[in-house]
Design an enzyme around this catalytic site. Sequence first.
Site, PDB file in Angstrom:
ATOM      1  N   ASN A 140       0.834  -1.207   0.000  1.00  0.00           N
ATOM      2  CA  ASN A 140       0.000   0.000   0.000  1.00  0.00           C
ATOM      3  C   ASN A 140       0.866   1.254   0.000  1.00  0.00           C
ATOM      4  O   ASN A 140       0.359   2.352   0.185  1.00  0.00           O
ATOM      5  CB  ASN A 140      -0.916   0.003   1.237  1.00  0.00           C
ATOM      6  CG  ASN A 140      -2.021  -1.027   1.099  1.00  0.00           C
ATOM      7  OD1 ASN A 140      -2.681  -1.094   0.069  1.00  0.00           O
ATOM      8  ND2 ASN A 140      -2.213  -1.846   2.123  1.00  0.00           N
ATOM      9  N   ASP A 168       9.394  -6.165   2.514  1.00  0.00           N
ATOM     10  CA  ASP A 168       9.487  -5.526   3.821  1.00  0.00           C
ATOM     11  C   ASP A 168      10.894  -4.952   3.930  1.00  0.00           C
ATOM     12  O   ASP A 168      11.873  -5.609   3.553  1.00  0.00           O
ATOM     13  CB  ASP A 168       9.211  -6.524   4.952  1.00  0.00           C
ATOM     14  CG  ASP A 168       8.672  -5.820   6.190  1.00  0.00           C
ATOM     15  OD1 ASP A 168       7.632  -5.137   6.073  1.00  0.00           O
ATOM     16  OD2 ASP A 168       9.285  -5.932   7.259  1.00  0.00           O
ATOM     17  N   TYR A 178      13.083   7.697   5.429  1.00  0.00           N
ATOM     18  CA  TYR A 178      14.343   8.178   6.000  1.00  0.00           C
ATOM     19  C   TYR A 178      15.316   8.683   4.922  1.00  0.00           C
ATOM     20  O   TYR A 178      16.477   8.928   5.227  1.00  0.00           O
ATOM     21  CB  TYR A 178      15.006   7.060   6.810  1.00  0.00           C
ATOM     22  CG  TYR A 178      14.174   6.575   7.979  1.00  0.00           C
ATOM     23  CD1 TYR A 178      14.440   7.000   9.286  1.00  0.00           C
ATOM     24  CD2 TYR A 178      13.104   5.701   7.785  1.00  0.00           C
ATOM     25  CE1 TYR A 178      13.676   6.563  10.358  1.00  0.00           C
ATOM     26  CE2 TYR A 178      12.325   5.265   8.849  1.00  0.00           C
ATOM     27  CZ  TYR A 178      12.619   5.691  10.135  1.00  0.00           C
ATOM     28  OH  TYR A 178      11.854   5.261  11.190  1.00  0.00           O
ATOM     29  N   LYS A 204      19.437   6.282  -6.599  1.00  0.00           N
ATOM     30  CA  LYS A 204      18.718   5.375  -5.689  1.00  0.00           C
ATOM     31  C   LYS A 204      18.199   4.156  -6.450  1.00  0.00           C
ATOM     32  O   LYS A 204      18.237   3.032  -5.944  1.00  0.00           O
ATOM     33  CB  LYS A 204      17.572   6.122  -4.986  1.00  0.00           C
ATOM     34  CG  LYS A 204      16.979   5.282  -3.868  1.00  0.00           C
ATOM     35  CD  LYS A 204      15.913   5.971  -3.054  1.00  0.00           C
ATOM     36  CE  LYS A 204      15.466   5.011  -1.955  1.00  0.00           C
ATOM     37  NZ  LYS A 204      14.203   5.378  -1.339  1.00  0.00           N
TER      38      LYS A 204
HETATM   39  P1  ITT Z   1       3.787  -1.951   2.781  1.00  0.00           P
HETATM   40  O1  ITT Z   1       3.897  -2.816   4.002  1.00  0.00           O
HETATM   41  O2  ITT Z   1       2.381  -1.708   2.342  1.00  0.00           O
HETATM   42  O3  ITT Z   1       4.659  -2.439   1.651  1.00  0.00           O
HETATM   43  P2  ITT Z   1       5.131   0.027   4.451  1.00  0.00           P
HETATM   44  O4  ITT Z   1       5.489   1.479   4.263  1.00  0.00           O
HETATM   45  O5  ITT Z   1       4.351  -0.337   5.688  1.00  0.00           O
HETATM   46  O6  ITT Z   1       4.366  -0.475   3.138  1.00  0.00           O
HETATM   47  P3  ITT Z   1       7.363  -1.485   5.465  1.00  0.00           P
HETATM   48  O7  ITT Z   1       6.550  -2.125   6.533  1.00  0.00           O
HETATM   49  O8  ITT Z   1       8.313  -2.337   4.676  1.00  0.00           O
HETATM   50  O9  ITT Z   1       6.456  -0.786   4.371  1.00  0.00           O
HETATM   51  O10 ITT Z   1       8.123  -0.271   6.146  1.00  0.00           O
HETATM   52  C1  ITT Z   1       9.341   0.107   5.725  1.00  0.00           C
HETATM   53  C2  ITT Z   1       9.642   1.481   6.261  1.00  0.00           C
HETATM   54  O11 ITT Z   1      11.063   1.653   6.200  1.00  0.00           O
HETATM   55  C3  ITT Z   1       9.059   2.576   5.369  1.00  0.00           C
HETATM   56  O12 ITT Z   1       7.770   2.971   5.756  1.00  0.00           O
HETATM   57  C4  ITT Z   1      10.088   3.686   5.553  1.00  0.00           C
HETATM   58  O13 ITT Z   1       9.859   4.385   6.740  1.00  0.00           O
HETATM   59  C5  ITT Z   1      11.387   2.917   5.690  1.00  0.00           C
HETATM   60  N1  ITT Z   1      12.017   2.717   4.374  1.00  0.00           N
HETATM   61  C6  ITT Z   1      12.051   1.572   3.649  1.00  0.00           C
HETATM   62  N2  ITT Z   1      12.681   1.774   2.489  1.00  0.00           N
HETATM   63  C7  ITT Z   1      13.029   3.063   2.479  1.00  0.00           C
HETATM   64  C8  ITT Z   1      13.677   3.863   1.538  1.00  0.00           C
HETATM   65  O14 ITT Z   1      14.041   3.393   0.359  1.00  0.00           O
HETATM   66  N3  ITT Z   1      13.894   5.145   1.833  1.00  0.00           N
HETATM   67  C9  ITT Z   1      13.502   5.644   3.012  1.00  0.00           C
HETATM   68  N4  ITT Z   1      12.858   4.974   3.958  1.00  0.00           N
HETATM   69  C10 ITT Z   1      12.622   3.675   3.691  1.00  0.00           C
END
Ligand code: ITT
Length: 197
Positions: free
Chosen positions: A8, A68, A150, A171
């Site tokens: 999402n 994740d 982040y 990136k």
């Molecule tokens: P879905 O579970 O629906 O995929 P989510 O945002 O909840 O979406 P995650 O549980 O994997 O996804 O959370 C990962 C978090 O880590 C994300 O919300 C960011 O805060 C951080 N994150 C992950 N990848 C990142 C990136 O490329 N740049 C910056 N922050 C990142």
Amino acid sequence: MNLLFATNNGHKIEEVRRILGASWKIHGLKESGVHAELPETGNTLMANAIEKASFIHDRCQQDCFAEDSGLEVDALHGAPGVHTARYAGPHADAGANNQKLLLALQDTPNRVARFRAVIALWRQGQLHTFEGVIEGRIALEPAGIDGFGYDPLFIPEGYDHPFAALPAEVKSRISHRARAVQKMAQFLQQELAYGME
Ligand code: ITT
């Protein structure tokens, strides 16, 4: 190739599209008419990626993948890790998460950190996983406007600016997500090539 991405998070979809290019059609949940909160009850990124992919696989009965991801900070013993999205609280936004991280590191010279992404892919009744890592460090203050989460604080190894202040192309090439997605794409391409023999 068409792929259902069980997420999402619109930023993740945008990034995966940029990483894979136009020959891959990546469909997010909402645009596919699937409105679901994804469960994330695991203690590891791997467990959560599998849980999300399996939830949508069961529900939609079709191939899909989930991802994740998390930030691991050495001075915080790997935190926020699996709790990265909710570091400053269950409904925290990126600004609050970034602020909490800066506060946690304010007296800490060791800024070493890494982003990790785990992808779980359901493909023809089998589960496959792929991992990508990018090493880096946490900046002393936020910079840049691109990306999400982040990105204003994470400076990838070999660069002087955080992801949010670097061209999106960088990136797309070196991030944790890019590395995991490239592994998945290589796997799918090999599978297609064998299938065509
Ligand atoms: P879905 O579970 O629906 O995929 P989510 O945002 O909840 O979406 P995650 O549980 O994997 O996804 O959370 C990962 C978090 O880590 C994300 O919300 C960011 O805060 C951080 N994150 C992950 N990848 C990142 C990136 O490329 N740049 C910056 N922050 C990142």
